[in-house]
Write a protein that holds these residues in place. Structure first.
Motif, PDB file in Angstrom:
ATOM      1  N   CYS A  81      17.246   7.466 -21.784  1.00 19.17           N
ATOM      2  CA  CYS A  81      16.197   6.558 -21.139  1.00 19.17           C
ATOM      3  C   CYS A  81      15.495   7.294 -20.002  1.00 19.17           C
ATOM      4  O   CYS A  81      14.284   7.371 -19.792  1.00 19.17           O
ATOM      5  CB  CYS A  81      16.704   5.379 -20.881  1.00 19.17           C
ATOM      6  SG  CYS A  81      15.910   3.966 -21.568  1.00 19.17           S
TER       7      CYS A  81
ATOM      8  N   CYS B 117      14.671   1.180 -18.151  1.00 19.76           N
ATOM      9  CA  CYS B 117      15.742   1.209 -17.126  1.00 19.76           C
ATOM     10  C   CYS B 117      15.625   2.605 -16.603  1.00 19.76           C
ATOM     11  O   CYS B 117      16.296   2.499 -15.334  1.00 19.76           O
ATOM     12  CB  CYS B 117      17.000   0.546 -17.661  1.00 19.76           C
ATOM     13  SG  CYS B 117      17.817   1.730 -18.830  1.00 19.76           S
ATOM     14  N   GLY B 118      15.291   3.453 -17.258  1.00 16.75           N
ATOM     15  CA  GLY B 118      15.449   4.861 -16.714  1.00 16.75           C
ATOM     16  C   GLY B 118      16.897   5.186 -16.677  1.00 16.75           C
ATOM     17  O   GLY B 118      17.063   6.397 -16.048  1.00 16.75           O
ATOM     18  N   GLY B 119      17.759   4.758 -17.247  1.00 20.59           N
ATOM     19  CA  GLY B 119      19.001   4.963 -17.131  1.00 20.59           C
ATOM     20  C   GLY B 119      19.464   6.231 -17.923  1.00 20.59           C
ATOM     21  O   GLY B 119      18.790   6.670 -18.743  1.00 20.59           O
ATOM     22  N   GLU B 121      21.649   6.172 -20.455  1.00 22.89           N
ATOM     23  CA  GLU B 121      22.144   5.918 -21.886  1.00 22.89           C
ATOM     24  C   GLU B 121      21.164   6.540 -22.828  1.00 22.89           C
ATOM     25  O   GLU B 121      19.791   6.870 -22.282  1.00 22.89           O
ATOM     26  CB  GLU B 121      22.158   4.477 -21.889  1.00 22.89           C
ATOM     27  CG  GLU B 121      21.115   3.654 -22.272  1.00 22.89           C
ATOM     28  CD  GLU B 121      20.220   3.359 -20.950  1.00 22.89           C
ATOM     29  OE1 GLU B 121      20.742   3.538 -20.006  1.00 22.89           O
ATOM     30  OE2 GLU B 121      19.281   2.694 -21.087  1.00 22.89           O
TER      31      GLU B 121
HETATM   32 ZN    ZN Z   1      17.025   2.271 -20.769  1.00 25.95          ZN
END
Ligand code: ZN
Ligand code: ZN
Ligand code: ZN
Ligand code: ZN
Lengths: 138, 138
Positions: A81, B117-119, B121
């Motif tokens: 992401c 979310c920029g996470g 995952e």
């Molecule tokens: Zn995300």
DNA sequence: CTTGACCCTAATGTTAACTTTAGGGTTTAT
DNA sequence: ATAAACCCTAAAGTTAACATTAGGGTCAAG
């Protein structure tokens, strides 16, 4: 009503037929199935894909950048992401920079326009031109 | 230190020599004086002119539009103050339109980026890609 | 006096994102 | 059955805004 010929796809996405073939050559669209006569047959899904391209383009992405986005999407299970968000944020700060610069030119132009009488006499002594001479716009 | 050779002008404006000659051919820069040996000799004023071109360009103006701005002075004797002001105001509303367009792009991109979310995952369910797909953005 | 950095013109090449053209098959409707 | 409308490929053309190349003078330094 399941498969679309290129003309139908073109019409419902408002993109020229030649452009669709160009996108295919540029690998922005997968090579579609072919009918017995050689005509391209697109699944409904392609409508979405073409609209994706157009939308991204309207947001200021180049075809190269869109290709990267599409690649991330296709390979979504191998990219984070974070990577995707980064692309969007880079574009965002670029857009914000351009807005600031445009606003600075806006006020320069507004200042110029305000100084001019706008009358019918010849522009030999027009204040706009005088200011341009003196480098008021730089 | 009064007149500049093309290489000096190029260096201090960070524009390629070939580009300066191109601008001249495109009438964005007046034909400069020439030394006895044929070299172009630019007055200091040209520095400002080149920087104006570059800045306007960075703001998305085409060379054609820039040419019109730069020609305001030249056209002064053939046009009224009113006409000159009109050109300036046309440019001004052009700039304001561009600002509005960019601002709408800005908010679309900001919305996209915010939803993600920029996470770390995998991007399989990334909201940016989903929104572009679904056309949730304009 | 030769080398290297500059300068000149004119012509051709480049990139992006398409569009147009040339030369043919295919479908559809009348 | 014939014309209009559609589809195909390959290739060339288009526009903007330069960059590069070819072929050749000019100038300061050593
Ligand atoms: Zn995300
Ligand atoms: Zn006036
Ligand atoms: Zn005026
Ligand atoms: Zn995300």
């Amino acid at each position: 009503m399941s498969m679309l010929k290129i003309g139908q796809l073109a019409k419902s996405t408002n993109v020229a037929v030649a452009t669709l073939r160009y996108y295919e050559a540029q690998k922005l669209l997968q090579r579609p199935a072919r009918a017995a006569n050689g005509y391209r047959l697109y699944p409904q899904e392609t409508l979405t894909q073409v609209r994706f391209i157009k939308r991204a383009q309207a947001l200021g992405f180049s075809l190269q950048e869109i290709r990267e986005l599409l690649f991330l999407k296709v390979e979504a299970t191998r990219h984070s992401c974070h990577e995707v968000k980064q692309v969007a944020e880079d574009k965002l700060s670029n857009v914000r920079e351009r807005i600031l610069e445009l606003q600075s030119i806006e006020s320069a132009l507004a200042t110029l326009a305000n100084k001019c009488c706008g009358g019918p006499e010849m522009a030999a002594g027009c204040s706009i031109l005088r200011e341009l001479d003196e480098g008021a716009i730089k």
